[in-house]
Design an enzyme around this catalytic site. Sequence first.
Site, mmCIF file in Angstrom:
data_model
loop_
_atom_site.group_PDB
_atom_site.id
_atom_site.type_symbol
_atom_site.label_atom_id
_atom_site.label_comp_id
_atom_site.label_asym_id
_atom_site.label_seq_id
_atom_site.Cartn_x
_atom_site.Cartn_y
_atom_site.Cartn_z
ATOM 1 N N CYS A 37 0.739 -1.069 0.196
ATOM 2 C CA CYS A 37 0.066 -0.065 -0.075
ATOM 3 C C CYS A 37 0.910 1.232 0.014
ATOM 4 O O CYS A 37 0.419 1.940 -0.624
ATOM 5 C CB CYS A 37 -0.770 0.054 1.197
HETATM 6 C C1 BEZ Z 1 0.443 -4.615 1.851
HETATM 7 O O1 BEZ Z 1 0.130 -3.637 1.393
HETATM 8 O O2 BEZ Z 1 1.874 -4.862 1.826
HETATM 9 C C2 BEZ Z 1 -0.207 -5.785 2.106
HETATM 10 C C3 BEZ Z 1 -1.421 -5.409 2.664
HETATM 11 C C4 BEZ Z 1 -2.190 -6.734 3.441
HETATM 12 C C5 BEZ Z 1 -1.865 -7.807 3.158
HETATM 13 C C6 BEZ Z 1 -0.571 -8.041 2.300
HETATM 14 C C7 BEZ Z 1 0.119 -7.042 1.915
#
Ligand code: BEZ
Length: 212
Positions: free
Chosen positions: A45
């Site tokens: 994210c």
């Molecule tokens: C991420 O944004 O890195 C992420 C968020 C939830 C699960 C896996 C990755």
Amino acid sequence: MSLRLGDIAPNFKASTTAGEIDLYEFLGNSWGVLFSHPADYTPVCTTELGRTALLKEEFAKRNVKVLAVSVDPLDKHRGWVNDINETQHCQVDFPIIADEDRTVANLYGMIHPNASETFTVRSLFVIGPDKKIKLMITYPASTGRNFHEVLRVIDSLQLTANHSVATPADWKKGEDVIVVPAVSTEDAMKKFPKGVKVVKPYLRYTPIPDEA
Ligand code: BEZ
């Protein structure tokens, strides 16, 4: 009932990092990108929001306003934005909705319970100036989206909105476009003065039409 292409994008009011927002007032006559991510302070994210911020000029050129959403609270968003700016070398200045009560997530079907009961998946909606949904994509939490692809689709959508053309597989801005089936070849010859290449009666190409 889940949303489909061509549906009116549901309006909402929400708390964001840029204050209270009414979606329709925020969009005005612009195009919009509304996209969810699972959670703040997560690595994928962080890169997604950073990339979106770095593409600010590209979205602005296309008259697109961007709005992110997750179910985390505002104070968490604000702290995380500092990290995004620091690590992605950007300035996040589009609003991020704090959708703690999941109003937006539920309106747009951004929670897929078999993926996660609580967090939004990576949903992305392109909304046209007519407030209709033009594109919906859904990615899992573990895969960051390709924001150049989002821009490419917006280029295609805007060409279709302004001219009677579609875009072929893997099309990139600058390449020839396709005359839509609803336009006869005779009419296409008049409508597209740069020329029409007829490969098959149903497969006709023309250079990108000039903007009026
Ligand atoms: C991420 O944004 O890195 C992420 C968020 C939830 C699960 C896996 C990755």
